[in-house]
Design a protein around this motif. Structure first.
Motif, PDB file in Angstrom:
ATOM      1  N   MET A 115      28.231  37.319  47.153  1.00  0.00           N
ATOM      2  CA  MET A 115      28.916  36.028  47.186  1.00  0.00           C
ATOM      3  C   MET A 115      29.973  35.974  46.090  1.00  0.00           C
ATOM      4  O   MET A 115      29.714  36.353  44.952  1.00  0.00           O
ATOM      5  N   ARG A 116      31.154  35.508  46.457  1.00  0.00           N
ATOM      6  CA  ARG A 116      32.239  35.377  45.466  1.00  0.00           C
ATOM      7  C   ARG A 116      32.041  34.139  44.613  1.00  0.00           C
ATOM      8  O   ARG A 116      31.642  33.079  45.093  1.00  0.00           O
ATOM      9  N   GLU A 119      36.643  36.543  38.360  1.00  0.00           N
ATOM     10  CA  GLU A 119      36.056  36.580  39.689  1.00  0.00           C
ATOM     11  C   GLU A 119      34.992  37.672  39.727  1.00  0.00           C
ATOM     12  O   GLU A 119      35.167  38.747  39.147  1.00  0.00           O
ATOM     13  N   ALA A 120      33.871  37.366  40.403  1.00  0.00           N
ATOM     14  CA  ALA A 120      32.779  38.332  40.452  1.00  0.00           C
ATOM     15  C   ALA A 120      31.983  38.177  41.736  1.00  0.00           C
ATOM     16  O   ALA A 120      32.001  37.120  42.373  1.00  0.00           O
ATOM     17  N   ASP A 121      31.310  39.234  42.118  1.00  0.00           N
ATOM     18  CA  ASP A 121      30.312  39.168  43.179  1.00  0.00           C
ATOM     19  C   ASP A 121      28.977  38.860  42.517  1.00  0.00           C
ATOM     20  O   ASP A 121      28.540  39.594  41.611  1.00  0.00           O
ATOM     21  N   VAL A 122      28.343  37.781  42.938  1.00  0.00           N
ATOM     22  CA  VAL A 122      27.097  37.337  42.321  1.00  0.00           C
ATOM     23  C   VAL A 122      26.010  37.241  43.393  1.00  0.00           C
ATOM     24  O   VAL A 122      26.298  37.182  44.588  1.00  0.00           O
ATOM     25  N   PRO A 123      24.744  37.234  42.985  1.00  0.00           N
ATOM     26  CA  PRO A 123      23.657  37.128  43.975  1.00  0.00           C
ATOM     27  C   PRO A 123      23.719  35.804  44.732  1.00  0.00           C
ATOM     28  O   PRO A 123      24.213  34.798  44.230  1.00  0.00           O
ATOM     29  N   GLU A 124      23.193  35.823  45.937  1.00  0.00           N
ATOM     30  CA  GLU A 124      23.089  34.590  46.719  1.00  0.00           C
ATOM     31  C   GLU A 124      22.169  33.603  45.990  1.00  0.00           C
ATOM     32  O   GLU A 124      21.216  34.007  45.316  1.00  0.00           O
ATOM     33  N   ALA A 156      32.031  28.571  43.490  1.00  0.00           N
ATOM     34  CA  ALA A 156      31.450  29.684  44.232  1.00  0.00           C
ATOM     35  C   ALA A 156      31.490  29.351  45.720  1.00  0.00           C
ATOM     36  O   ALA A 156      31.812  28.223  46.097  1.00  0.00           O
ATOM     37  N   GLU A 157      31.141  30.324  46.535  1.00  0.00           N
ATOM     38  CA  GLU A 157      31.161  30.097  47.985  1.00  0.00           C
ATOM     39  C   GLU A 157      29.999  29.235  48.449  1.00  0.00           C
ATOM     40  O   GLU A 157      30.122  28.469  49.407  1.00  0.00           O
ATOM     41  N   ASP A 207      41.188  30.748  45.162  1.00  0.00           N
ATOM     42  CA  ASP A 207      41.616  31.905  44.374  1.00  0.00           C
ATOM     43  C   ASP A 207      42.368  31.513  43.099  1.00  0.00           C
ATOM     44  O   ASP A 207      42.555  32.354  42.219  1.00  0.00           O
ATOM     45  N   ASN A 215      37.889  27.152  50.199  1.00  0.00           N
ATOM     46  CA  ASN A 215      36.863  28.175  50.246  1.00  0.00           C
ATOM     47  C   ASN A 215      36.000  27.945  51.479  1.00  0.00           C
ATOM     48  O   ASN A 215      35.172  27.049  51.506  1.00  0.00           O
TER      49      ASN A 215
END
Length: 332
Positions: free
Chosen positions: A1-2, A15-20, A98-99, A308, A331
């Motif tokens: 998740m972004r 910006e990072a990919d993080v756990p759901e 976040a998303e 973004d 988003n």
């Protein structure tokens, strides 16, 4: 998740990919469609609250959300997938940049039907702040006089409308260019803070809502009538806040010292000072929803940024000049 996260205090968001998000049995998973920007986000990023809000880094920022329910925990009864909702997540569970975000059911409310997602995303933190200051703490009644500083800002623009609804006579400080705007919101008296001194022009007020602190707060005490109250949302924090937050004895002493001067000044004048750090409340948001859908309160969105653009959007808060709130959207 972004998501956009704080990896180190005082540095820009990354910006990072993080756990759901983990969805507990009393939680609601929300797809974030709009997230309001608040000075609180910037203060957390700068590390100003790290003693009293001990977040672990990396941290997803964001204190306002509007979006659509994706799924609900097994104990949730008030929401279902597809519902449009909004919230100020609990202080310990922020993260709307976040998303998706999981929000406790008790902190969530159905979005007002009469407004857009962007407008709904602008509301929770500032509406709850205004409600808790004017209704809960201030107990504003018809005929009272209320001074609201920074009336064109996020909290101020909502607080003016709510105070008028409660029957108060409202004064506010704003720039000359925003005078007509705050009058349209309901302000009876407008003080141009650039050219006028509100302390010389106002007297006998029942309540002041101050978001500036410092000298502005000290002067605000002097426009109150005996028994009046100043509520500060920018500090300094007071001992009551330290107790409610469950801070350790040393921090309680430090906080008592931070607000000692202003509390002493207030006592000498026969008035009181209280610090307000607003809390999440789905119940109060439901009352806000009713006021919005009745046309009593309208959100004010001054600028919209794409998802973004979140880091730049947060940096823009320090530049000022935005009426009402700035919102991140797009988003999906």
């Amino acid at each position: 998740m972004r998501a956009f996260v704080v990896t180190k205090y005082k540095e820009p968001l990354q910006e990072a990919d993080v756990p759901e998000p983990t969805v507990g049995e009393h939680d609601v998973l929300v797809r974030v469609q709009a997230a309001g920007l608040n000075p609180l986000d910037e203060k957390i990023r700068a590390g100003e609250f790290k003693q009293i809000l001990p977040y672990k880094l990396p941290l997803i920022l964001g204190n306002d959300v509007a979006g659509t329910v994706i799924r609900v925990g097994k104990a949730v009864r008030g929401f279902k997938p597809g519902d449009e909702v909004y919230a100020r997540p609990d202080a310990g569970r922020i993260g709307t940049f976040a998303e998706r975000i999981a929000v406790a059911e008790v902190d969530l409310a159905h979005k007002p039907a009469s407004i857009s997602m962007e407008e709904a995303g602008s509301l929770p933190l500032v509406a709850l702040t205004a409600w808790q200051a004017l209704v809960e703490r201030g107990r504003v009644r018809p005929g009272q006089k209320v001074l609201i500083h920074a009336g064109a800002g996020g909290v101020g623009s909502i607080a003016i409308q709510l105070a008028k609804h409660l029957g108060a006579s409202v004064a506010t400080t704003a720039s000359g260019s925003n005078a007509d705007f705050v009058r349209e919101l309901g302000a009876d008296t407008v003080i141009d803070y650039r050219t006028q001194d509100f302390e010389q022009l106002l007297a006998g007020y029942d309540l002041v809502l101050d978001g500036l602190s410092g000298e502005n707060l000290e002067k605000s005490l002097r426009v109150l009538k005996p028994g009046g109250k100043a509520i500060g949302i920018a500090g300094p924090p007071d001992p009551a806040f330290a107790r409610e937050a469950g801070l350790n004895p040393l921090l309680r002493l430090v906080i008592a010292g931070l607000s000692g001067k202003i509390r002493k000044q207030a006592k000498k004048l026969g008035v009181t000072y209280e610090f307000l750090f607003m809390r999440a409340s789905g119940d109060q948001l439901r009352q806000v929803t009713a006021l919005v859908d009745q046309g009593v309160v309208r959100p004010v969105v001054g600028k919209v940024f794409g998802f973004d653009e979140t880091p730049q959007a947060l940096q823009s808060l320090s530049q000022g000049g935005i009426r009402g709130k700035a919102v991140i959207t797009g988003n999906s």
